[in-house]
Design an enzyme around this catalytic site. Structure first.
Site, PDB file in Angstrom:
ATOM      1  N   CYS A 107       0.814  -1.214   0.000  1.00 46.97           N
ATOM      2  CA  CYS A 107       0.000   0.000   0.000  1.00 46.97           C
ATOM      3  C   CYS A 107       0.850   1.267   0.000  1.00 46.97           C
ATOM      4  O   CYS A 107       0.435   2.297  -0.533  1.00 46.97           O
ATOM      5  CB  CYS A 107      -0.942  -0.010   1.202  1.00 46.97           C
TER       6      CYS A 107
ATOM      7  N   HIS B 119      -2.670   7.044   2.889  1.00 44.63           N
ATOM      8  CA  HIS B 119      -1.214   7.170   2.966  1.00 44.63           C
ATOM      9  C   HIS B 119      -0.793   8.404   2.157  1.00 44.63           C
ATOM     10  O   HIS B 119      -1.070   8.493   0.955  1.00 44.63           O
ATOM     11  CB  HIS B 119      -0.519   5.935   2.392  1.00 44.63           C
TER      12      HIS B 119
END
Length: 364
Positions: free
Chosen positions: A159, A254
């Site tokens: 990710c 993120h």
């Protein structure tokens, strides 16, 4: 499709597993037929097993899986006999995951994995569908090694790389040579919520085990090529990437502060145009989970922000902003991606859609 493919989710009770079952609830191509987890959860109704540890807030447990009885994920015969393919989000040691996923493949059941265990297996494709869809060509060699006709393992990447690797791919024509990526990663990446991770509240943790190696190396496999002679994916020589990865008190999203050097000397306008024009095979095929706009550029200096931008294109799009010259590197920018949608379950589902469109996943 006249008939949906039958899907198993192994590791269905964890945070990523929960995200899988919610994203698949109304999927036009796939239907969850089996939910599997540890021996501890096996035998319980899915709704009962997760009701006190449901991590997706107000998102309800889908009706279609609530009453399914959880199967032991290690009972490969039982799971494989009921599904066309499986998504893997199990929590085990890497050796155990590699063994289990290959066992499913040898039971002629394709595996699309969210786990990192097989990311560096040389004949396992690790794919962001908009960037390296051709890496699925390696599957024929993996099947030779495993002795299977339809079974194989495929993985989505980490990710943490989703917020800057798409930009580097969009800028390939300008030949990026070096990149620095400092990531500020949400707590859900550790399978936790703000309530179950009190250590993160009002805090920043400057280390995530194993994350920096993944952030620096995985893009190079994605930018690599299938070597038919060696029957493996050979990673690219560059760009050289260095990173630091921090855990921050954010639930989803993120963020990255990234810096890039180029062999060519693009203008800001060149770089923004390349981002906005970039699309791939998923957009051409109109895959169900594919964002219409893969990358958006935001002119506002205060964007991208998690609060406003993490759900761009249902969490499957990438947001870039604050592109500006740097005193050491050529350019710097801020990126943002949704870590459990694009970065985990959603990315794996889009990859499975690509594999189906390419003919690798079919009904048994």
């Amino acid at each position: 499709m006249d008939q949906k493919l039958k899907v198993g989710v192994i590791g269905a009770t964890g945070m990523v597993g929960q995200r899988f079952v919610t994203l698949l609830a109304n999927h036009p191509w796939f239907e969850v037929s089996v939910v599997a987890a540890s021996k501890h959860s096996a035998g319980q109704k899915y709704g009962d097993a997760v009701k006190d540890r449901w991590k997706l807030g107000d998102t309800p447990i889908p009706d279609g899986v609530k009453d399914l009885t959880i199967v032991d994920a290690e009972d490969v015969d039982k799971v494989a006999s009921q599904v066309d393919f499986v998504f893997s989000a199990v929590h085990m040691s890497k050796d155990e995951i590699r063994k289990l996923e290959e066992e499913y493949a040898k039971h002629e059941t394709p595996v699309v994995s969210n786990n990192s265990a097989h990311r560096w297996t040389q004949d396992v494709p690790m794919v962001i569908p908009e960037i390296n869809p051709d890496h699925t060509d390696i599957i024929k060699y993996q099947r030779q090694r495993l002795g299977t006709e339809r079974g194989f393992v495929a993985v989505k990447p980490n990710c943490s790389i989703q917020s800057y690797t798409p930009a580097l791919a969009a800028w390939k024509q300008f030949e990026p040579t070096q990149a620095l990526a400092c990531t500020y990663q949400a707590i859900s990446g550790a399978g936790k919520t703000l309530e179950t991770a009190p250590e993160i509240v009002g805090n920043v943790i400057p280390y995530i085990p194993g994350e920096e190696a993944k952030s620096e190396d995985e893009p190079l496999k994605i930018f690599g090529h299938v070597d038919d002679e060696q029957k493996e994916i050979v990673k690219a020589d560059g760009p050289v990437i260095t990173s630091q990865c921090l855990r921050v008190p954010v639930l989803y999203g993120h963020t990255v502060a990234s810096f890039v050097n180029f062999k060519q000397k693009p203008s800001k306008e060149d770089l923004i145009q390349a981002l906005e024009d970039y699309s791939g095979v998923p957009q051409k095929l109109e895959l169900p989970s594919a964002p219409k706009q893969f990358i958006q550029y935001l002119d506002d200096d205060f964007r991208p922000q998690v609060r406003y931008d993490v759900n761009f294109e249902n969490g499957m799009g990438i947001s870039i902003g604050r592109l500006r010259p740097d005193k050491i590197f050529d350019w710097k920018f801020i990126g943002l991606s949704h870590n459990t949608a694009r970065g985990a379950a959603g990315g794996a589902i889009e990859f499975a859609e690509l594999l189906k469109a390419q003919g690798y996943i079919q009904a048994k």
